[in-house]
Write a protein that holds these residues in place. Structure first.
Motif, PDB file in Angstrom:
ATOM      1  N   LEU A 215       0.833  -1.204   0.000  1.00 19.86           N
ATOM      2  CA  LEU A 215       0.000   0.000   0.000  1.00 19.86           C
ATOM      3  C   LEU A 215       0.872   1.260   0.000  1.00 19.86           C
TER       4      LEU A 215
ATOM      5  N   PRO B 135      -8.267   4.628  -4.381  1.00 17.54           N
ATOM      6  CA  PRO B 135      -8.626   3.248  -4.691  1.00 17.54           C
ATOM      7  C   PRO B 135      -7.505   2.293  -4.260  1.00 17.54           C
ATOM      8  N   GLY B 136      -7.887   1.200  -3.640  1.00 18.29           N
ATOM      9  CA  GLY B 136      -6.874   0.228  -3.208  1.00 18.29           C
ATOM     10  C   GLY B 136      -6.430   0.416  -1.777  1.00 18.29           C
TER      11      GLY B 136
END
Ligand code: DC
Length: 209
Positions: free
Chosen positions: A26, A104-105
Motif C-alpha cells: 500500500l 482506490p486500493g
C-alpha cells in the motif's frame, strides 16, 4: 484497505507504518511531514508559528518542500507541533489527507489524528507508543549517530513538551481511538513490534500475510 497508525513523537509509528505499507503493498503518507512543511514554511516567511494567520499562510508551501532534509530536524518538529494547534491549519491540510486515505486500493497513514479524524472508518487502527524515557533514549542515540550534539535530558524535555502540546490541544488532540490496538513497544525491538502490527491487521481484515 485503510490502515491508521497514530502515536506520540519518536514512538516508532513511522517505522511501523512503512513496514505495514511494504507488507500489504500500500502507499504510505507520513502526515507529520505536512505539518513540518507548514512549520518550516512559516519560518521561511519570517512568520510566527503561534499566530494562526501566519501559519495558515504557510499552508501554501510548494510540494518540493516535502523533500527538504530540513523537515527532519528536531527544531522543525517543534515548529510543526506549534502550527498544528491552529484549527485553520488542520482544516487546510484535512482534504489532502482524506483523499490519500480514500484512494482506490487503500493506504497507510501515520500521524496523531488518523484513526479519530482523518480516517475514522479505517479498517485497522494502531496506537503506537513507548515510555517517554525509552523514546528519548532512542531519539538521543539516533541524533548522536547523526552527529548532533545534544544531551539526553534535553531530548527528554523536548519529548515531554511535544507530548503535552499534541495531547493538550483542543482540536484533534493525540488520542487513542477506542477501536485502536495499543502497541506499546517500550520493551519490543523493531522486528517484534512490526510482527505484532502485521498480525493485528491480518486479524482485523482477514487478509493473509
Ligand atoms: O510525527 P511528527 O513528529 O513528524 O509530527 C510533527 C508534529 O506535527 C507533531 O508534533 C504534531 C503535528 N501532527 C499533527 O498534529 N497531526 C498529525 N496527523 C501529524 C502530525
Amino acid at each position: 484497505m485503510i490502515i491508521a497508525v497514530d502515536g506520540p513523537t519518536a514512538s516508532g509509528k513511522g517505522t511501523i507504518a512503512r513496514a505495514l505499507a511494504d507488507h500489504f503493498g500500500l502507499p504510505v503518507l507520513d502526515t507529520g511531514m505536512l505539518y513540518r512543511a507548514v512549520g518550516y514554511q512559516t519560518q521561511l516567511n519570517h512568520g510566527d508559528p503561534d499566530d494562526s494567520a501566519d501559519a495558515l499562510a504557510a499552508c501554501d508551501f510548494p510540494d518540493g518542500l516535502l523533500h527538504d532534509p530540513a523537515l527532519r530536524y528536531e527544531s522543525t518538529g517543534s515548529l510543526a507541533s506549534r502550527v498544528s494547534i491552529h484549527p485553520a491549519v488542520r482544516k487546510a491540510l484535512f482534504q489532502r489527507q482524506v483523499d490519500f486515505a480514500n484512494q482506490p486500493g487503500g493506504a497507510v497513514l501515520d500521524g496523531r489524528d488518523i484513526g479519530t479524524v482523518i480516517a475514522p472508518h479505517a479498517d485497522a487502527k494502531l496506537f503506537v507508543t513507548a515510555s517517554p524515557e525509552e523514546r528519548a533514549r532512542r531519539r538521543h542515540a539516533e541524533m548522536l549517530g547523526r552527529g548532533v550534539d545534544v544531551t539526553y535530558d534535553a531530548v527528554l524535555a523536548d519529548i515531554h513538551a511535544r507530548d503535552a502540546r499534541d495531547t493538550g490541544r483542543a482540536d484533534a488532540p493525540l488520542l487513542r481511538a477506542t477501536d485502536a490496538l495499543l502497541l506499546d513497544n517500550t520493551t519490543l525491538d523493531r522486528d517484534a513490534a512490526v510482527a505484532a502490527a502485521i498480525a493485528f491487521v491480518v486479524g482485523r481484515v482477514g487478509k493473509p500475510g
